[in-house]
Design an enzyme around this catalytic site. Structure first.
Site, short mmCIF file in Angstrom:
data_model
loop_
_atom_site.label_atom_id
_atom_site.label_comp_id
_atom_site.label_asym_id
_atom_site.label_seq_id
_atom_site.Cartn_x
_atom_site.Cartn_y
_atom_site.Cartn_z
N ARG A 64 39.74 5.40 37.58
CA ARG A 64 39.19 5.73 38.17
C ARG A 64 39.18 4.07 39.88
O ARG A 64 39.81 3.34 38.61
CB ARG A 64 37.60 5.22 38.62
CG ARG A 64 36.86 6.69 37.77
CD ARG A 64 35.61 6.18 37.51
NE ARG A 64 35.10 7.55 36.64
CZ ARG A 64 34.52 8.51 37.35
NH1 ARG A 64 34.42 8.77 38.27
NH2 ARG A 64 34.08 9.87 36.27
N LYS A 210 37.33 19.96 26.83
CA LYS A 210 37.73 20.29 27.93
C LYS A 210 39.07 20.63 28.51
O LYS A 210 39.78 19.83 28.23
CB LYS A 210 36.36 19.04 29.02
CG LYS A 210 35.08 19.48 28.25
CD LYS A 210 34.62 18.10 28.70
CE LYS A 210 34.18 17.85 30.56
NZ LYS A 210 33.93 16.20 30.75
#
Length: 472
Positions: A64, A210
């Site tokens: 991020r 995932k």
């Protein structure tokens, strides 16, 4: 789960509307908050006579940007903008911002495309020097603190499990989570490491991989084989491979997972408009229905329930769409493993039961199970016939909530009384409203009670007939 679902009255509405599995997102909150939330969910589920499984979703690597001095900026197409690993956490401005993942400078080169904030901002890398990644804005717009970064095509080297994830795995074991989801796994080894850590911490939950990295698609079958379930995390995956490729990839993942007898969850933005609105868009209705028609086991809500204005209405709408989609003939026809040679007796019984049920007009199936394996195999066959997993183990009751078309039932086995067990199972199907006098039902069980993997018997029973009499 989130702030919008903490009120017990809201939880009651969610459970009543059809909630099967509650997701705890480790990207938000702390272990104490999660523990309180899980205890509250299980308390309200018990009040309804239900079991709701808990899925702990690990945060994964934080790729991020850091923060801006004024919280947000607006980037314009053609401008220069720098991602600077050496900049302070709160020192971002109109020309540059810090990055939480310092290794990013070693993972990118001139000519790469970086996607920020789930595709809302697109940057083209002009140069990499020292701590700086100098970019030109291709797609501009507002950019605020802590937004995610993806490299188009994948290839970022961040490990799947961070130190925070390792601590959260211990938390998952402590709260007896039924499922633990690993974010951004690149290989089967990431899943195996998470399983090892969970078992070492005393956890018995199942592992969900995932699928959200482009490189995960290159070893998809290995990752699925190492997992108990997969989640199609369409946010990051769509950013890395491109939104146009995502529908075909979603269908492929569902097909491969089902072929390998694994559970599959479809996630991300399924009812996004219901964060604000009380009804879904028609496009969202089609999205959920198509996932069901493709064979997904579960469809997942995120912000719609965690922070949305209408959490119970979102669950009710999603459940309503799922029920209607399952009525379609295309959702009830299957040639799953029809040409496969089975390796286990219990698996063979499961497959034979579903073939019989779909061709005989059976009203319901009761699978007496220890681990949940037999109803799992059954649920791989498309059918509109309800499968009831009868088990005395609460962990198994929670585990099967994620299996498509399977309903958990707490069931104590009358020891050494096989006819008594079958009669009690038939009575349970009647009590559930799944069968009535004259209906045909299927019961599967093992000769030895309490033995995992021991299912070796399928019995067809007409409700109301003596148990020991011929059925047909």
């Amino acid at each position: 789960m989130g702030p919008s679902t903490d009120d017990p009255k809201v939880l009651d509405k969610l459970i009543d509307a059809g909630l099967d599995v509650a997701r705890i997102n480790c990207s938000h909150g702390d272990p104490d908050e999660h523990s309180v939330r899980v205890a509250r969910i299980r308390d309200r589920a018990r009040a309804y006579g239900r079991e709701v499984a808990i899925l702990v979703d690990l945060q994964g690597p934080k790729i991020r940007i850091e923060r801006f001095k004024n919280k947000r900026i607006t980037l314009n197409e053609g401008e220069k903008f720098t991602l600077d690993a050496g900049l302070g956490v709160h020192d971002g401005d109109q020309s540059r911002v810090g990055i939480a993942y310092k290794e990013l400078v070693h993972d990118v080169k001139r000519g790469d495309t970086l996607i920020l904030d789930d595709g809302r901002i697109v940057l083209w890398v002009e140069a990499v020097s020292g701590t700086c990644i100098d970019c030109r804005v291709i797609t501009g717009g507002p950019l605020s603190d802590k937004k995610g970064i993806n490299r188009q095509g994948g290839g970022l080297s961040a490990p799947a499990l961070t130190e925070k994830d390792r601590e959260d795995i211990k938390m998952a074991a402590a709260i007896q989570a039924d499922y633990v989801a690993i974010s951004f796994p690149r290989t089967a080894a990431d899943v195996e490491e998470a399983r090892s850590l969970l078992r070492a911490a005393g956890g018995h939950g199942s592992l969900v991989a995932k699928i959200e990295r482009a490189e995960a698609l290159t070893c998809l079958e290995d990752i699925i084989a190492a997992s108990d379930a997969v989640m199609i995390a369409r946010g990051d995956l769509g950013v890395e491979i491109g939104d146009a490729e995502l529908p075909a990839v979603q269908k492929h993942i569902v097909r491969v997972a089902r072929d390998m007898n694994r559970i599959v969850i479809t996630a991300t933005q399924m009812m996004e408009s219901m964060i604000e609105n009380p009804i879904p868009t028609r496009a969202e209705v089609f999205d959920v229905a198509n996932a069901v028609l493709d064979g997904t086991d579960a469809v997942m809500l995120s912000a719609e329930t965690a922070t949305g204005k209408h959490p119970a209405k979102a669950v009710a709408a999603m459940a309503r769409i799922c029920v209607e989609a399952e009525k379609q003939r295309s959702a009830r026809v299957s040639d799953h493993r029809i040409n496969t040679r089975f390796q286990r007796v219990d698996e063979t019984i499961a497959m034979a039961s579903m073939y019989t049920a779909n061709h005989l007009g059976v009203s319901a199936i009761a699978a007496l199970t220890e681990s949940g394996s037999t109803p799992l195999w059954m649920s791989r066959i498309s059918s509109s016939i309800p499968i009831y997993a009868l088990t005395s183990h609460v962990e198994t009751q929670r585990r099967v909530t994620l299996f498509r078309g399977v309903y958990p039932v707490a069931f104590e086995f009358p020891k050494h009384d096989h006819n008594g067990v079958i009669k009690k199972a038939v009575d349970e199907l009647v009590r559930q409203g799944a069968a009535h006098d004259g209906d045909l039902v299927i019961i599967t069980k093992g000769d030895e009670f309490g033995v995992m993997g021991g299912t070796n018997t399928m019995k067809i029973v007409r409700v109301g007939d003596p148990i020991d009499s011929p059925t047909l």
